[in-house]
Design a protein around this motif. Structure first.
Motif, short mmCIF file in Angstrom:
data_model
loop_
_atom_site.label_atom_id
_atom_site.label_comp_id
_atom_site.label_asym_id
_atom_site.label_seq_id
_atom_site.Cartn_x
_atom_site.Cartn_y
_atom_site.Cartn_z
N VAL A 1 0.85 -1.18 0.00
CA VAL A 1 0.00 0.00 0.00
C VAL A 1 0.89 1.24 0.00
CG1 VAL A 1 -1.78 1.31 1.23
CG2 VAL A 1 -1.82 -1.19 1.27
N GLU A 2 0.61 2.12 -0.95
CA GLU A 2 1.28 3.41 -1.00
C GLU A 2 0.22 4.47 -0.75
OE1 GLU A 2 2.49 5.87 -4.71
OE2 GLU A 2 4.15 4.50 -4.30
N MET A 3 0.49 5.37 0.19
CA MET A 3 -0.45 6.43 0.52
C MET A 3 0.26 7.77 0.38
SD MET A 3 -2.65 6.70 3.97
CE MET A 3 -4.17 7.59 4.03
N ASN A 4 -0.26 8.59 -0.51
CA ASN A 4 0.33 9.90 -0.77
C ASN A 4 1.83 9.80 -1.05
OD1 ASN A 4 -2.21 11.14 -0.41
ND2 ASN A 4 -1.90 11.15 1.79
N LYS A 5 2.16 8.82 -1.88
CA LYS A 5 3.52 8.57 -2.39
C LYS A 5 4.49 8.00 -1.35
CE LYS A 5 2.84 11.96 -5.94
NZ LYS A 5 2.89 11.54 -7.26
N ASP A 6 3.96 7.54 -0.21
CA ASP A 6 4.78 6.87 0.80
C ASP A 6 4.30 5.44 0.96
OD1 ASP A 6 6.40 9.11 1.52
OD2 ASP A 6 4.80 9.85 2.83
N ILE A 7 5.22 4.48 0.92
CA ILE A 7 4.85 3.08 1.14
C ILE A 7 4.60 2.88 2.62
CG2 ILE A 7 5.65 0.69 1.02
CD1 ILE A 7 7.18 1.47 -1.52
N LEU A 8 3.46 2.28 2.95
CA LEU A 8 3.09 2.05 4.34
C LEU A 8 3.53 0.67 4.79
CD1 LEU A 8 -0.59 3.34 4.59
CD2 LEU A 8 1.50 4.55 5.19
N ALA A 9 4.13 0.61 5.97
CA ALA A 9 4.38 -0.67 6.62
C ALA A 9 3.05 -1.21 7.11
CB ALA A 9 5.35 -0.49 7.79
N LYS A 10 2.94 -2.53 7.21
CA LYS A 10 1.68 -3.13 7.66
C LYS A 10 1.25 -2.58 9.02
CE LYS A 10 -0.72 -7.48 7.76
NZ LYS A 10 -0.71 -8.85 7.31
N GLU A 11 2.20 -2.25 9.86
CA GLU A 11 1.90 -1.70 11.19
C GLU A 11 1.24 -0.32 11.09
OE1 GLU A 11 5.29 -2.57 10.40
OE2 GLU A 11 4.79 -4.61 10.96
N ALA A 12 1.33 0.33 9.94
CA ALA A 12 0.76 1.68 9.77
C ALA A 12 -0.60 1.65 9.07
CB ALA A 12 1.74 2.55 8.99
N TYR A 13 -1.18 0.47 8.88
CA TYR A 13 -2.47 0.38 8.19
C TYR A 13 -3.61 0.98 9.00
CZ TYR A 13 -0.56 -2.70 4.55
OH TYR A 13 0.14 -3.23 3.49
N ASP A 14 -3.35 1.37 10.25
CA ASP A 14 -4.37 2.06 11.03
C ASP A 14 -4.36 3.57 10.77
OD1 ASP A 14 -1.96 2.59 12.28
OD2 ASP A 14 -2.71 2.26 14.31
N LYS A 15 -3.53 4.00 9.83
CA LYS A 15 -3.45 5.42 9.47
C LYS A 15 -4.78 5.88 8.89
CE LYS A 15 -0.56 8.70 7.05
NZ LYS A 15 0.75 8.94 6.50
N PRO A 16 -5.32 7.00 9.35
CA PRO A 16 -6.62 7.47 8.85
C PRO A 16 -6.58 7.83 7.37
CG PRO A 16 -5.92 8.72 10.78
CD PRO A 16 -4.77 7.86 10.38
N ILE A 17 -7.70 7.62 6.71
CA ILE A 17 -7.87 8.03 5.32
C ILE A 17 -8.58 9.38 5.33
CG2 ILE A 17 -9.07 7.54 3.15
CD1 ILE A 17 -8.78 4.57 3.80
N ASN A 18 -8.03 10.32 4.59
CA ASN A 18 -8.62 11.65 4.47
C ASN A 18 -9.11 11.90 3.06
OD1 ASN A 18 -7.93 12.57 7.19
ND2 ASN A 18 -5.82 12.43 6.47
N ASP A 19 -10.02 12.85 2.93
CA ASP A 19 -10.53 13.23 1.62
C ASP A 19 -9.36 13.62 0.71
OD1 ASP A 19 -12.91 13.62 0.05
OD2 ASP A 19 -12.57 15.77 0.18
N ARG A 20 -9.39 13.14 -0.50
CA ARG A 20 -8.41 13.43 -1.56
C ARG A 20 -7.05 12.75 -1.37
NH1 ARG A 20 -9.20 19.78 -2.19
NH2 ARG A 20 -9.37 19.54 0.03
N ASP A 21 -6.96 11.78 -0.45
CA ASP A 21 -5.73 11.01 -0.35
C ASP A 21 -5.53 10.21 -1.63
OD1 ASP A 21 -4.81 11.75 2.16
OD2 ASP A 21 -5.73 10.06 3.20
N GLN A 22 -4.27 9.96 -1.96
CA GLN A 22 -3.93 9.13 -3.11
C GLN A 22 -3.42 7.80 -2.58
OE1 GLN A 22 -1.01 11.33 -5.28
NE2 GLN A 22 -2.49 12.76 -6.12
N ILE A 23 -4.11 6.73 -2.94
CA ILE A 23 -3.76 5.40 -2.45
C ILE A 23 -3.56 4.47 -3.64
CG2 ILE A 23 -4.52 3.43 -1.08
CD1 ILE A 23 -6.07 5.41 0.67
#
Length: 68
Positions: free
Chosen positions: A37-59
């Protein structure tokens, strides 16, 4: 209140109950798969999957498919 994100290059409406990346993966039936998973051009570690999703995020979600 729903949010609109860019998911794999396409506009996607996220239902209000989907608050983080882990919930999004469950909604997309990808929670039990190996994904990147890449969120706003940063690859997320599985431990960070609890990161909130905001309007207009790029995933971007990449999942692996077996076959031959």
């Amino acid at each position: 209140m729903k949010k609109t994100i860019e998911l794999n290059g396409n506009s996607f409406d996220v239902p209000a109950e989907i608050e983080n990346v882990q919930a999004l993966l469950g909604h997309l039936n990808l929670a039990d798969r190996i994904v990147i998973v890449e969120m706003n051009k940063d690859i997320l570690a599985k431990e960070a999957y609890d990161k909130p999703i905001n309007d207009r995020d790029q995933i971007e979600i990449i999942h692996f498919v077996g076959g031959g």
